[in-house]
Design a protein around this motif. Sequence first.
Motif, PDB file in Angstrom:
ATOM      1  N   ASP A   1       8.844   9.916  -0.551  1.00 27.73           N
ATOM      2  CA  ASP A   1       8.670   8.701   0.768  1.00 27.73           C
ATOM      3  C   ASP A   1       8.991  10.453   1.939  1.00 27.73           C
ATOM      4  N   TRP A   2       9.587  11.190   1.596  1.00 26.18           N
ATOM      5  CA  TRP A   2       9.635  12.397   2.695  1.00 26.18           C
ATOM      6  C   TRP A   2       8.715  12.680   2.594  1.00 26.18           C
ATOM      7  N   GLN A   3       7.450  13.231   1.851  1.00 29.32           N
ATOM      8  CA  GLN A   3       6.108  14.068   1.581  1.00 29.32           C
ATOM      9  C   GLN A   3       5.242  13.001   2.288  1.00 29.32           C
ATOM     10  N   ILE A   4       5.413  12.092   2.323  1.00 30.69           N
ATOM     11  CA  ILE A   4       4.763  10.447   3.157  1.00 30.69           C
ATOM     12  C   ILE A   4       4.674  11.234   4.658  1.00 30.69           C
ATOM     13  N   ASP A   5       6.017  11.355   4.729  1.00 31.64           N
ATOM     14  CA  ASP A   5       6.514  10.859   6.486  1.00 31.64           C
ATOM     15  C   ASP A   5       6.804  12.051   6.736  1.00 31.64           C
ATOM     16  N   SER A   6       6.711  13.246   6.480  1.00 33.11           N
ATOM     17  CA  SER A   6       6.915  14.704   7.114  1.00 33.11           C
ATOM     18  C   SER A   6       6.241  15.654   6.884  1.00 33.11           C
ATOM     19  N   GLU A   7       5.375  15.831   5.808  1.00 34.85           N
ATOM     20  CA  GLU A   7       4.313  16.328   5.485  1.00 34.85           C
ATOM     21  C   GLU A   7       3.687  15.547   5.516  1.00 34.85           C
ATOM     22  N   ARG A   8       2.409  14.706   5.807  1.00 36.57           N
ATOM     23  CA  ARG A   8       1.389  13.919   5.921  1.00 36.57           C
ATOM     24  C   ARG A   8      -0.164  14.387   6.128  1.00 36.57           C
ATOM     25  N   GLU A   9      -0.023  15.606   7.161  1.00 37.54           N
ATOM     26  CA  GLU A   9      -0.986  16.091   7.716  1.00 37.54           C
ATOM     27  C   GLU A   9      -1.015  17.165   6.358  1.00 37.54           C
TER      28      GLU A   9
ATOM     29  N   PRO B   1       0.563  -1.461  -0.057  1.00 36.43           N
ATOM     30  CA  PRO B   1       0.354  -0.192   0.005  1.00 36.43           C
ATOM     31  C   PRO B   1       0.996   1.515   0.082  1.00 36.43           C
ATOM     32  N   ARG B   2       2.032   0.967   0.615  1.00 37.72           N
ATOM     33  CA  ARG B   2       2.158   2.970   0.177  1.00 37.72           C
ATOM     34  C   ARG B   2       2.937   2.684  -1.023  1.00 37.72           C
ATOM     35  N   GLN B   3       3.717   2.166  -1.593  1.00 41.07           N
ATOM     36  CA  GLN B   3       3.752   1.673  -3.226  1.00 41.07           C
ATOM     37  C   GLN B   3       2.945   2.418  -3.758  1.00 41.07           C
ATOM     38  N   MET B   4       1.757   1.929  -3.738  1.00 44.12           N
ATOM     39  CA  MET B   4       0.523   1.989  -4.332  1.00 44.12           C
ATOM     40  C   MET B   4       0.030   3.975  -3.686  1.00 44.12           C
ATOM     41  N   MET B   5       0.314   4.484  -2.469  1.00 45.67           N
ATOM     42  CA  MET B   5       0.033   6.084  -2.381  1.00 45.67           C
ATOM     43  C   MET B   5       0.793   6.523  -3.213  1.00 45.67           C
ATOM     44  N   LYS B   6       2.213   6.530  -3.461  1.00 42.97           N
ATOM     45  CA  LYS B   6       3.483   6.803  -3.796  1.00 42.97           C
ATOM     46  C   LYS B   6       2.546   6.851  -5.311  1.00 42.97           C
TER      47      LYS B   6
ATOM     48  N   TYR C   1      -0.355   8.929  -5.695  1.00 51.82           N
ATOM     49  CA  TYR C   1      -0.304  10.954  -6.139  1.00 51.82           C
ATOM     50  C   TYR C   1       1.365  10.888  -6.303  1.00 51.82           C
ATOM     51  N   ARG C   2       1.714  10.727  -6.809  1.00 48.35           N
ATOM     52  CA  ARG C   2       3.414  10.524  -7.164  1.00 48.35           C
ATOM     53  C   ARG C   2       3.973  11.693  -6.123  1.00 48.35           C
ATOM     54  N   LEU C   3       4.328  10.922  -5.130  1.00 44.71           N
ATOM     55  CA  LEU C   3       4.519  11.402  -3.907  1.00 44.71           C
ATOM     56  C   LEU C   3       6.066  10.931  -3.378  1.00 44.71           C
TER      57      LEU C   3
END
Length: 160
Positions: A61-69, A49-54, A57-59
């Motif tokens: 890892d840093w965006q998912i972990d650090s800018e999640r909000e 699912p993490r890779q599916m999300m990336k 939405y073309r995100l």
Amino acid sequence: MPSRRYVERVSPSFRPCENGRPRPAKNEFVVHANLQSPPVHPNWGITYPRQMMKNLYRLTDWQIDSEREKYFESHYGLLSYKLTKNRNFDQFFKISGNIQIQLMCWRTDEDRSVANPSCHGHLFNLNDGLHFFVFFPSYQLSEWKEISEAILDVYHSWKL
């Protein structure tokens, strides 16, 4: 907790009325789960699912972990992308822990009418190396954790 009973009548409804049985209660519904091989990409292997999300939405890892909000909000312990362009579906993710999930659910509100709104997607149990394709009513999204546990319980009860 789901009854684990096999449904004898094939129906598009999540609450089929079966011969010789009482009409299903409001909290009774059918969950479909198929054990499958996990989706595999030639470059990075199994697509969790993490890779599916990336990918979706073309995100990074840093965006998912650090800018999640900035990108996501939480619903029932699942992440949902805020900036969606698809007005018919919402995507939900759980990307950490042993149980990971990616769901796509029909939106149901005053502007949309769907006969049997559903959620469907991928359920992973990383410890056991299992992948299921799941399908259940949208109005039960808040019960995703119980549904996931019931699917895994049924699998383990049938395992030889």
